[in-house]
Design a protein around this motif. Structure first.
Motif, PDB file in Angstrom:
ATOM      1  N   ILE A   1     -55.229  -4.481  19.273  1.00 45.50           N
ATOM      2  CA  ILE A   1     -55.371  -3.133  18.715  1.00 45.50           C
ATOM      3  C   ILE A   1     -55.920  -2.135  19.728  1.00 45.50           C
TER       4      ILE A   1
ATOM      5  N   ASN B   1     -55.092  -1.766  22.701  1.00 47.44           N
ATOM      6  CA  ASN B   1     -54.024  -1.270  23.571  1.00 47.44           C
ATOM      7  C   ASN B   1     -53.487   0.074  23.094  1.00 47.44           C
ATOM      8  N   TYR B   2     -53.751   0.404  21.811  1.00 46.98           N
ATOM      9  CA  TYR B   2     -53.265   1.687  21.294  1.00 46.98           C
ATOM     10  C   TYR B   2     -54.083   2.855  21.837  1.00 46.98           C
TER      11      TYR B   2
ATOM     12  N   PRO C   1     -52.782  10.126  19.048  1.00 46.39           N
ATOM     13  CA  PRO C   1     -53.383   9.527  20.246  1.00 46.39           C
ATOM     14  C   PRO C   1     -54.905   9.486  20.157  1.00 46.39           C
TER      15      PRO C   1
ATOM     16  N   SER D   1     -62.495  -1.587  13.688  1.00 49.39           N
ATOM     17  CA  SER D   1     -61.275  -1.155  14.378  1.00 49.39           C
ATOM     18  C   SER D   1     -60.204  -0.659  13.413  1.00 49.39           C
TER      19      SER D   1
ATOM     20  N   LYS E   1     -49.516   7.873  14.362  1.00 49.92           N
ATOM     21  CA  LYS E   1     -49.136   8.156  15.749  1.00 49.92           C
ATOM     22  C   LYS E   1     -49.983   9.259  16.379  1.00 49.92           C
TER      23      LYS E   1
ATOM     24  N   SER F   1     -55.268   5.536  24.138  1.00 51.49           N
ATOM     25  CA  SER F   1     -54.543   6.154  25.250  1.00 51.49           C
ATOM     26  C   SER F   1     -55.365   6.216  26.520  1.00 51.49           C
TER      27      SER F   1
ATOM     28  N   ILE G   1     -58.703   2.635  14.298  1.00 47.39           N
ATOM     29  CA  ILE G   1     -57.596   2.668  15.259  1.00 47.39           C
ATOM     30  C   ILE G   1     -56.281   2.432  14.532  1.00 47.39           C
ATOM     31  N   ASP G   2     -56.284   1.496  13.567  1.00 48.29           N
ATOM     32  CA  ASP G   2     -55.064   1.217  12.795  1.00 48.29           C
ATOM     33  C   ASP G   2     -54.576   2.456  12.056  1.00 48.29           C
TER      34      ASP G   2
ATOM     35  N   CYS H   1     -55.069   5.616  12.846  1.00 47.89           N
ATOM     36  CA  CYS H   1     -54.514   6.561  13.819  1.00 47.89           C
ATOM     37  C   CYS H   1     -53.146   6.097  14.311  1.00 47.89           C
ATOM     38  N   LYS H   2     -53.017   4.793  14.497  1.00 48.17           N
ATOM     39  CA  LYS H   2     -51.745   4.233  14.965  1.00 48.17           C
ATOM     40  C   LYS H   2     -50.646   4.482  13.944  1.00 48.17           C
ATOM     41  N   LYS H   3     -50.972   4.331  12.668  1.00 51.99           N
ATOM     42  CA  LYS H   3     -49.976   4.543  11.615  1.00 51.99           C
ATOM     43  C   LYS H   3     -49.409   5.958  11.668  1.00 51.99           C
TER      44      LYS H   3
END
Length: 384
Positions: A188, A190-191, A127, A115, A125, A193, A118-119, A121-123
């Motif tokens: 994680i 939940n990020y 989607p 995962s 921003k 979309s 995902i972190d 991509c989240k950093k």
């Protein structure tokens, strides 16, 4: 628009990889700029940032089966990377800076890429849309099948995977359990979309659960054939076909027994694909009606598909619309499918096929054999 497609490995192996190839064809046709992120392999050498891709420390297909041969340091790295793979995270960070995608299309990542994708991509921003090819998010063995029966216990409490040792190896089952709960605890997922799943039936199973609530859509998998269509040749002694994984969960033993039970020694069943031990040791494979050809390149498989008369399916699990069904149908080969799981979506949408209730496959095969030429050609032409 620029899309980065992320998946554990880009080898010519099974459904998700076939899906990626077809999505890539659609993106090219629609002039959507896209690229790929995974562990390094030969199939990704054309990627402009190939040197930035991470390397896997072990063969991804043999992590569970070969773990006893790994030294202690390798085992510890596998465990650590299953929770969070720093090398993957750092590599993806660099790729995101270089490629600057507007969207990430995420497929399989659990335990391998981890995962951590995902972190990253989240950093930045970016989607994420995640495509579900099976039930891996909620089931350790991916297919909601245990001891030959549908099992949905982990939808409410995944401690059941420990109770039933769902990966058939306690250490690996426990690791899988810990990683799932680690990711759930930190929220994680939940990020992400939105989720895409190929079947309305399977969407209904997940729709009420986190993290899928109100953000999951059913979109049937595309299949773009470059093959010449079958000329719809009729035969009084048809050739039946099943290709893809020859495994217990796919119900290959049910197909074999049903063919043998038909009182017609002139029909044939071709089985093409890699077999698991259960099917490999099946005594009925020696029957004269059965032709077991094993796995083969698609260039050879193509001829067997277009010279067959029917493709049979008997999955025990809620199969997410197998590629073999889509491929055969696209080529004008009628299918015989169960009134079960996601297959019901196709039936309800009017797919030309022969259907059967559980335990009634032999009768469906007999119905196929007894079609006259006009009825067969009508069925075959309707699938194209």
């Amino acid at each position: 628009m620029k899309v980065l497609i992320i998946h554990n490995q880009f080898n010519d192996r099974s459904g998700p990889e076939t899906y990626i190839k077809n999505i890539s064809k659609i993106f090219r046709k629609e002039k959507i700029d896209h690229s790929f992120f995974s562990f390094k392999n030969e199939n990704l050498k054309s990627v402009e940032f190939y040197n930035e891709l991470p390397e896997s420390i072990v063969n991804l297909d043999s992590v569970n089966n070969s773990s006893n041969s790994y030294n202690l340091n390798t085992k510890l790295n596998i465990i650590k990377n299953s929770f969070f793979n720093n090398k993957v995270y750092n590599s993806l960070e660099e790729v995101l800076r270089i490629y600057k995608p507007d969207l990430v299309y995420l497929l399989q990542f659990h335990l391998k890429l981890s995962s951590s994708v995902i972190d990253a991509c989240k950093k930045y921003k970016i989607p994420i849309v995640c495509r579900l090819s099976d039930f891996n998010f909620v089931c350790a063995n991916n297919i909601l099948l245990r001891d030959g029966e549908i099992c949905t216990k982990c939808l409410t409490n995944n401690i059941n995977q420990i109770k039933y040792n769902c990966l058939n190896k306690h250490s690996y089952t426990f690791l899988d359990f810990l990683v799932r709960n680690f990711n759930k605890k930190r929220g994680i997922y939940n990020y992400i979309s939105h989720f895409i799943i190929p079947s309305e039936h399977n969407k209904s199973i997940l729709n009420g659960n986190d993290p899928f609530k109100n953000k999951i859509t059913a979109i049937q998998s595309p299949y773009l054939s470059s093959l010449q269509l079958n000329e719809s040749k009729y035969s009084k002694n048809p050739i039946f076909l099943n290709f893809g994984r020859q495994t217990y969960d796919k119900g290959i033993d049910v197909i074999i027994k049903s063919i043998i039970n038909v009182e017609n020694d002139n029909i044939k069943l071709k089985l093409i694909g890699e077999k698991d031990d259960y099917i490999n040791n099946n005594e009925y494979l020696d029957n004269k009606k059965i032709i077991s050809l094993g796995k083969m390149p698609f260039s050879e498989l193509r001829e067997h598909i277009i010279t067959s008369n029917f493709c049979i399916h008997a999955s025990r699990w809620f199969d997410n619309l197998p590629n073999s069904l889509i491929e055969a149908t696209s080529l004008g080969i009628p299918s015989i499918i169960p009134k079960f799981g996601s297959f019901k979506d196709l039936i309800n949408n009017g797919m030309p096929c022969i259907t059967y209730e559980e335990g009634k496959l032999t009768e469906a095969i007999e119905k196929a054999i007894n079609l006259d030429e006009s009825s067969y050609l009508k069925l075959s032409n309707a699938t194209k």
